[in-house]
Design a protein around this motif. Structure first.
Motif, PDB file in Angstrom:
ATOM      1  N   SER A  23      19.975   1.468  83.717  1.00 18.58           N
ATOM      2  CA  SER A  23      20.182   0.029  83.902  1.00 18.58           C
ATOM      3  C   SER A  23      21.419  -0.438  83.149  1.00 18.58           C
ATOM      4  O   SER A  23      21.749   0.073  82.079  1.00 18.58           O
ATOM      5  CB  SER A  23      18.954  -0.745  83.395  1.00 18.58           C
ATOM      6  N   THR A  41      16.266  -2.619  89.611  1.00 25.21           N
ATOM      7  CA  THR A  41      16.674  -1.367  88.971  1.00 25.21           C
ATOM      8  C   THR A  41      17.700  -1.560  87.857  1.00 25.21           C
ATOM      9  O   THR A  41      17.784  -0.740  86.943  1.00 25.21           O
ATOM     10  CB  THR A  41      17.264  -0.398  90.005  1.00 25.21           C
ATOM     11  N   HIS A  58      14.684   3.897  84.701  1.00 26.78           N
ATOM     12  CA  HIS A  58      15.806   3.943  85.637  1.00 26.78           C
ATOM     13  C   HIS A  58      17.063   3.492  84.900  1.00 26.78           C
ATOM     14  O   HIS A  58      17.014   2.538  84.125  1.00 26.78           O
ATOM     15  CB  HIS A  58      15.540   3.004  86.822  1.00 26.78           C
ATOM     16  N   SER A  93      20.887  -1.322  88.369  1.00 27.21           N
ATOM     17  CA  SER A  93      22.059  -0.519  88.718  1.00 27.21           C
ATOM     18  C   SER A  93      23.263  -1.424  88.983  1.00 27.21           C
ATOM     19  O   SER A  93      23.139  -2.445  89.670  1.00 27.21           O
ATOM     20  CB  SER A  93      21.778   0.317  89.974  1.00 27.21           C
ATOM     21  N   ARG A 106       8.899  -3.887  85.408  1.00 20.84           N
ATOM     22  CA  ARG A 106      10.215  -4.278  84.911  1.00 20.84           C
ATOM     23  C   ARG A 106      10.009  -5.074  83.632  1.00 20.84           C
ATOM     24  O   ARG A 106       9.216  -6.013  83.596  1.00 20.84           O
ATOM     25  CB  ARG A 106      10.942  -5.141  85.944  1.00 20.84           C
TER      26      ARG A 106
END
Length: 230
Positions: free
Chosen positions: A169, A37, A167, A39, A209
């Motif tokens: 990032s 992700t 998402h 994150s 990704r």
């Protein structure tokens, strides 16, 4: 949140049983920034989690393989706590996956235990020589982080314009939601010379990704992605 699958595999190989319940875990794995992700967990949040784990008798394993390309200020590699081990990798920051060079930080007693169990000759002479030189150039990664942030922002706009969602990032990769099974899309991209990560192995059958690369390469990705979506 989906994360790097080899933590569970390593646990099984060591004779442990993976669990998603923090209260049942003897060791908690945290990938920061998370893969796939991107994150990023704040240092203050990690420290709070470390205190809770220590109070329950558990340890924290923090994987910072991508943090030098994200925000090293959020790292906890400077801490020497008995309940913490931090893993790092040069292969991501310096784009040399072939040398397979990783290193870690931890409390002296924990490192001694790891060294006792570690197989001998795990690093070859070439990888060691490259690593020693790479450590002298860490300050140059600031320019890389700046370029990644700039290109990631551009990529997000282009991908969103195609009707896809991204998402949030903080890393040098971007998780993209295609909205349906990505297998045909990945096949089409590959035939046109673009390789992306099919995230099915993370349990994300509708996501890919992508790497954040140069503007020329990113432009090529967007053009081919648009063609494959038509």
């Amino acid at each position: 949140m989906p994360t790097f699958g080899e933590y569970a595999l390593s646990a099984r190989l060591a004779g442990a049983s993976p669990t998603d319940l923090a209260e049942d875990a003897g060791v908690t794995f945290l990938c920061n920034p998370n893969n796939p992700t991107g994150s990023l967990t704040k240092r203050t949040d990690i420290l709070s989690r470390l205190i809770l784990l220590k109070n329950s008798g558990a340890m924290l394993f923090c994987d910072e393989a991508f943090i030098e390309l994200s925000d090293p200020q959020e790292s906890v590699a400077d801490l020497r706590d008995p309940g913490l081990f931090v893993l790092r990798s040069l292969t991501k920051s310096f784009s040399v996956p072939g040398i397979r060079f990783g290193y870690g930080f931890g409390n002296a007693a924990l490192i001694e235990q790891i060294e006792t169990a570690r197989s001998p000759w795990t690093v070859n002479a070439f990888a060691e020589s490259y690593a020693m030189e790479a450590f002298l150039h860490f300050d140059e990664l600031a320019a890389s982080r700046s370029a990644i942030n700039r290109e990631r922002a551009w990529l997000i706009v282009q991908i969103t314009n195609l009707g896809l969602s991204c998402h949030p990032s903080s890393a040098n990769y971007q998780l993209v939601n295609y909205g349906k099974n990505v297998a045909p899309l990945c096949t089409c991209l590959a035939k046109k010379g673009i390789l992306v990560r099919d995230c099915t192995s993370f349990g994300l059958t509708e996501c890919i990704r992508i790497a954040v690369r140069t503007r020329e390469e990113n432009t090529q990705l967007i053009e081919v992605l648009a063609a494959c979506m038509r």
